[in-house]
Design a protein around this motif. Structure first.
Motif, PDB file in Angstrom:
ATOM      1  N   ALA A 255       0.820  -0.863   0.164  1.00 56.89           N
ATOM      2  CA  ALA A 255      -0.418   0.569  -0.420  1.00 56.89           C
ATOM      3  C   ALA A 255       0.718   1.169   0.230  1.00 56.89           C
ATOM      4  CB  ALA A 255      -0.692   0.185   1.109  1.00 56.89           C
ATOM      5  N   LEU A 256       0.815   2.128  -0.659  1.00 56.56           N
ATOM      6  CA  LEU A 256       1.309   3.401  -0.834  1.00 56.56           C
ATOM      7  C   LEU A 256       0.560   4.938  -0.579  1.00 56.56           C
ATOM      8  CD1 LEU A 256       3.249   2.501  -4.307  1.00 56.56           C
ATOM      9  CD2 LEU A 256       4.032   2.339  -1.811  1.00 56.56           C
ATOM     10  N   GLY A 257      -0.503   4.917  -1.360  1.00 55.06           N
ATOM     11  CA  GLY A 257      -1.612   5.954  -0.630  1.00 55.06           C
ATOM     12  C   GLY A 257       0.191   7.579  -0.656  1.00 55.06           C
ATOM     13  N   GLU A 258      -0.414   7.954   0.891  1.00 50.75           N
ATOM     14  CA  GLU A 258       0.312   9.251   1.282  1.00 50.75           C
ATOM     15  C   GLU A 258       1.705   9.079   1.213  1.00 50.75           C
ATOM     16  OE1 GLU A 258      -0.991  12.196   0.371  1.00 50.75           O
ATOM     17  OE2 GLU A 258      -2.876  10.815   0.091  1.00 50.75           O
ATOM     18  N   THR A 259       2.382   7.942   1.727  1.00 53.66           N
ATOM     19  CA  THR A 259       3.953   8.061   1.817  1.00 53.66           C
ATOM     20  C   THR A 259       4.867   8.440   1.255  1.00 53.66           C
ATOM     21  OG1 THR A 259       3.759   5.214   1.581  1.00 53.66           O
ATOM     22  CG2 THR A 259       5.897   5.847   2.056  1.00 53.66           C
TER      23      THR A 259
ATOM     24  N   GLY B 153       8.835   9.531  -0.512  1.00 49.76           N
ATOM     25  CA  GLY B 153       9.992   8.750  -0.276  1.00 49.76           C
ATOM     26  C   GLY B 153       9.171   6.939  -1.595  1.00 49.76           C
ATOM     27  N   THR B 154       7.991   6.851  -2.192  1.00 57.04           N
ATOM     28  CA  THR B 154       7.439   6.438  -3.071  1.00 57.04           C
ATOM     29  C   THR B 154       8.052   5.948  -3.424  1.00 57.04           C
ATOM     30  OG1 THR B 154       5.412   7.528  -2.506  1.00 57.04           O
ATOM     31  CG2 THR B 154       5.217   5.715  -3.845  1.00 57.04           C
ATOM     32  N   VAL B 155       9.113   5.995  -4.646  1.00 59.58           N
ATOM     33  CA  VAL B 155      10.191   5.600  -6.200  1.00 59.58           C
ATOM     34  C   VAL B 155      10.713   4.417  -4.727  1.00 59.58           C
ATOM     35  CG1 VAL B 155      11.685   5.796  -7.399  1.00 59.58           C
ATOM     36  CG2 VAL B 155       9.115   6.922  -7.112  1.00 59.58           C
ATOM     37  N   PRO B 156      11.510   5.301  -3.825  1.00 55.30           N
ATOM     38  CA  PRO B 156      13.089   4.442  -3.327  1.00 55.30           C
ATOM     39  C   PRO B 156      12.247   3.326  -2.535  1.00 55.30           C
ATOM     40  CG  PRO B 156      13.716   6.269  -3.123  1.00 55.30           C
ATOM     41  CD  PRO B 156      11.902   5.893  -3.582  1.00 55.30           C
ATOM     42  N   LEU B 157      10.935   3.343  -1.871  1.00 58.77           N
ATOM     43  CA  LEU B 157       9.987   2.812  -1.242  1.00 58.77           C
ATOM     44  C   LEU B 157       9.467   1.485  -2.376  1.00 58.77           C
ATOM     45  CD1 LEU B 157       8.935   2.073   1.172  1.00 58.77           C
ATOM     46  CD2 LEU B 157       6.595   2.931   0.981  1.00 58.77           C
ATOM     47  N   ALA B 158       9.529   1.720  -2.548  1.00 62.56           N
ATOM     48  CA  ALA B 158       8.647   0.759  -4.588  1.00 62.56           C
ATOM     49  C   ALA B 158       9.560  -0.078  -4.972  1.00 62.56           C
ATOM     50  CB  ALA B 158       7.891   1.325  -5.320  1.00 62.56           C
ATOM     51  N   ARG B 159      10.777   0.372  -5.285  1.00 67.95           N
ATOM     52  CA  ARG B 159      12.393  -0.174  -5.427  1.00 67.95           C
ATOM     53  C   ARG B 159      12.369  -1.180  -4.628  1.00 67.95           C
ATOM     54  NH1 ARG B 159      15.014   1.378 -10.045  1.00 67.95           N
ATOM     55  NH2 ARG B 159      17.160   0.413  -8.978  1.00 67.95           N
ATOM     56  N   ASP B 160      12.778  -0.628  -2.923  1.00 66.54           N
ATOM     57  CA  ASP B 160      12.684  -1.588  -1.916  1.00 66.54           C
ATOM     58  C   ASP B 160      12.108  -2.875  -1.740  1.00 66.54           C
ATOM     59  OD1 ASP B 160      15.424   0.191  -1.851  1.00 66.54           O
ATOM     60  OD2 ASP B 160      14.290   0.723  -0.075  1.00 66.54           O
ATOM     61  N   PHE B 161      11.395  -2.036  -1.853  1.00 64.22           N
ATOM     62  CA  PHE B 161       9.530  -3.883  -1.439  1.00 64.22           C
ATOM     63  C   PHE B 161      10.369  -4.829  -2.512  1.00 64.22           C
ATOM     64  CE2 PHE B 161       5.529  -4.905  -3.014  1.00 64.22           C
ATOM     65  CZ  PHE B 161       4.854  -5.932  -2.041  1.00 64.22           C
ATOM     66  N   THR B 162      10.129  -3.705  -3.722  1.00 65.62           N
ATOM     67  CA  THR B 162      10.334  -4.881  -5.313  1.00 65.62           C
ATOM     68  C   THR B 162      11.320  -5.812  -4.731  1.00 65.62           C
ATOM     69  OG1 THR B 162       8.664  -3.240  -6.361  1.00 65.62           O
ATOM     70  CG2 THR B 162      10.763  -5.214  -7.877  1.00 65.62           C
ATOM     71  N   ARG B 163      12.918  -5.003  -4.555  1.00 65.95           N
ATOM     72  CA  ARG B 163      14.211  -5.888  -4.697  1.00 65.95           C
ATOM     73  C   ARG B 163      13.977  -6.854  -3.340  1.00 65.95           C
ATOM     74  NH1 ARG B 163      17.096  -1.753  -3.331  1.00 65.95           N
ATOM     75  NH2 ARG B 163      17.967  -1.279  -5.842  1.00 65.95           N
ATOM     76  N   SER B 164      13.086  -6.826  -2.565  1.00 66.40           N
ATOM     77  CA  SER B 164      12.597  -7.488  -1.596  1.00 66.40           C
ATOM     78  C   SER B 164      12.540  -8.983  -1.695  1.00 66.40           C
ATOM     79  CB  SER B 164      11.984  -7.062  -0.261  1.00 66.40           C
ATOM     80  OG  SER B 164      12.968  -6.898   0.679  1.00 66.40           O
TER      81      SER B 164
ATOM     82  N   CYS C 181       2.883   9.062  -9.790  1.00 61.85           N
ATOM     83  CA  CYS C 181       3.197  10.373  -8.468  1.00 61.85           C
ATOM     84  C   CYS C 181       3.346  11.506  -9.923  1.00 61.85           C
ATOM     85  CB  CYS C 181       4.641   9.821  -8.249  1.00 61.85           C
ATOM     86  SG  CYS C 181       4.981   8.770  -6.753  1.00 61.85           S
ATOM     87  N   LEU C 182       3.897  11.461 -11.028  1.00 62.19           N
ATOM     88  CA  LEU C 182       3.675  12.777 -11.794  1.00 62.19           C
ATOM     89  C   LEU C 182       2.202  13.715 -12.042  1.00 62.19           C
ATOM     90  CD1 LEU C 182       6.875  12.714 -13.785  1.00 62.19           C
ATOM     91  CD2 LEU C 182       6.238  14.283 -11.225  1.00 62.19           C
TER      92      LEU C 182
ATOM     93  N   LEU D  11       1.360  -0.767  -5.201  1.00 63.50           N
ATOM     94  CA  LEU D  11       2.089  -1.774  -6.025  1.00 63.50           C
ATOM     95  C   LEU D  11       1.273  -2.998  -5.564  1.00 63.50           C
ATOM     96  CD1 LEU D  11       4.343  -1.849  -7.240  1.00 63.50           C
ATOM     97  CD2 LEU D  11       5.461  -2.146  -5.496  1.00 63.50           C
ATOM     98  N   ARG D  12       1.865  -4.018  -6.619  1.00 63.95           N
ATOM     99  CA  ARG D  12       1.310  -5.520  -6.800  1.00 63.95           C
ATOM    100  C   ARG D  12       2.478  -6.071  -7.976  1.00 63.95           C
ATOM    101  NH1 ARG D  12      -3.186  -9.340  -6.417  1.00 63.95           N
ATOM    102  NH2 ARG D  12      -2.782  -9.141  -8.324  1.00 63.95           N
ATOM    103  N   VAL D  13       3.535  -7.017  -6.994  1.00 59.87           N
ATOM    104  CA  VAL D  13       3.951  -8.002  -7.658  1.00 59.87           C
ATOM    105  C   VAL D  13       3.907  -8.929  -7.464  1.00 59.87           C
ATOM    106  CG1 VAL D  13       6.548  -8.338  -8.261  1.00 59.87           C
ATOM    107  CG2 VAL D  13       6.455  -6.119  -7.229  1.00 59.87           C
ATOM    108  N   LEU D  14       3.701  -9.568  -8.742  1.00 61.78           N
ATOM    109  CA  LEU D  14       3.151 -11.136  -9.387  1.00 61.78           C
ATOM    110  C   LEU D  14       4.153 -11.621  -9.564  1.00 61.78           C
ATOM    111  CD1 LEU D  14       0.612  -8.907  -9.773  1.00 61.78           C
ATOM    112  CD2 LEU D  14      -0.584 -11.304  -9.242  1.00 61.78           C
ATOM    113  N   ARG D  15       4.597 -12.928  -9.507  1.00 61.37           N
ATOM    114  CA  ARG D  15       5.691 -13.820 -10.386  1.00 61.37           C
ATOM    115  C   ARG D  15       4.664 -15.302 -11.092  1.00 61.37           C
ATOM    116  NH1 ARG D  15       9.608 -18.270  -7.128  1.00 61.37           N
ATOM    117  NH2 ARG D  15       7.403 -17.987  -5.466  1.00 61.37           N
ATOM    118  N   GLY D  16       5.389 -15.175 -11.711  1.00 62.92           N
ATOM    119  CA  GLY D  16       4.497 -16.476 -12.522  1.00 62.92           C
ATOM    120  C   GLY D  16       5.805 -16.826 -13.906  1.00 62.92           C
TER     121      GLY D  16
END
Length: 139
Positions: free
Chosen positions: A11-15, A17-28, A62-63, A71-76
């Protein structure tokens, strides 16, 4: 992609540093799925492409779309699907013609070049949309 272990949702909402947060989440997620640390140059390139596309989709939300909601990341078995849900009514599209020497306007061009497919899903009568992109999973 029915197993919960193959889907990650942030969940992103009003967070801030959204872009770095999304990248870190996806990297995890990629680390949990064994993509990172990459054993080969091809696997490293595949992971870097996923992280770049996440950055572009979230930045566009954002822009141009009143900010990302989720953000959802799905692995197939053969693809990774990225979904960014936002509140915007706009229609993302690569800038035409694409001019590589000019600043800005490269996000959807990059998505189009790196992905197997991408598109937009809308729910009739509901605000916003989900912009999705699919990239090939490494062999």
């Amino acid at each position: 992609m029915d197993q919960a272990s193959d889907v990650r949702t942030l969940a992103l909402g009003e967070t801030s540093g959204t872009v770095p947060l999304a990248r870190d989440f996806t990297r995890s997620a990629l680390t949990e799925w064994g993509w990172l640390p990459a054993a080969t140059a091809d696997r490293r390139a595949a992971a870097e492409d996923v992280l770049l596309v996440v950055s572009e989709l979230v930045t566009n939300a954002c822009l141009h779309a009143e900010g990302p909601e989720r953000l959802r990341v799905l692995r197939g078995p053969q693809v990774v699907r990225l979904e960014v849900t936002d509140r915007g009514a706009g229609q993302p599209a690569p800038r035409t013609p694409h001019r590589s020497g000019r600043p800005g306007g490269h996000g959807m061009f990059i998505v189009q070049r790196l992905c197997l497919d991408w598109g937009i899903d809308r729910t009739p009568g509901a605000p916003g949309k989900t912009v999705w992109a699919e990239l090939a999973a490494p062999a």
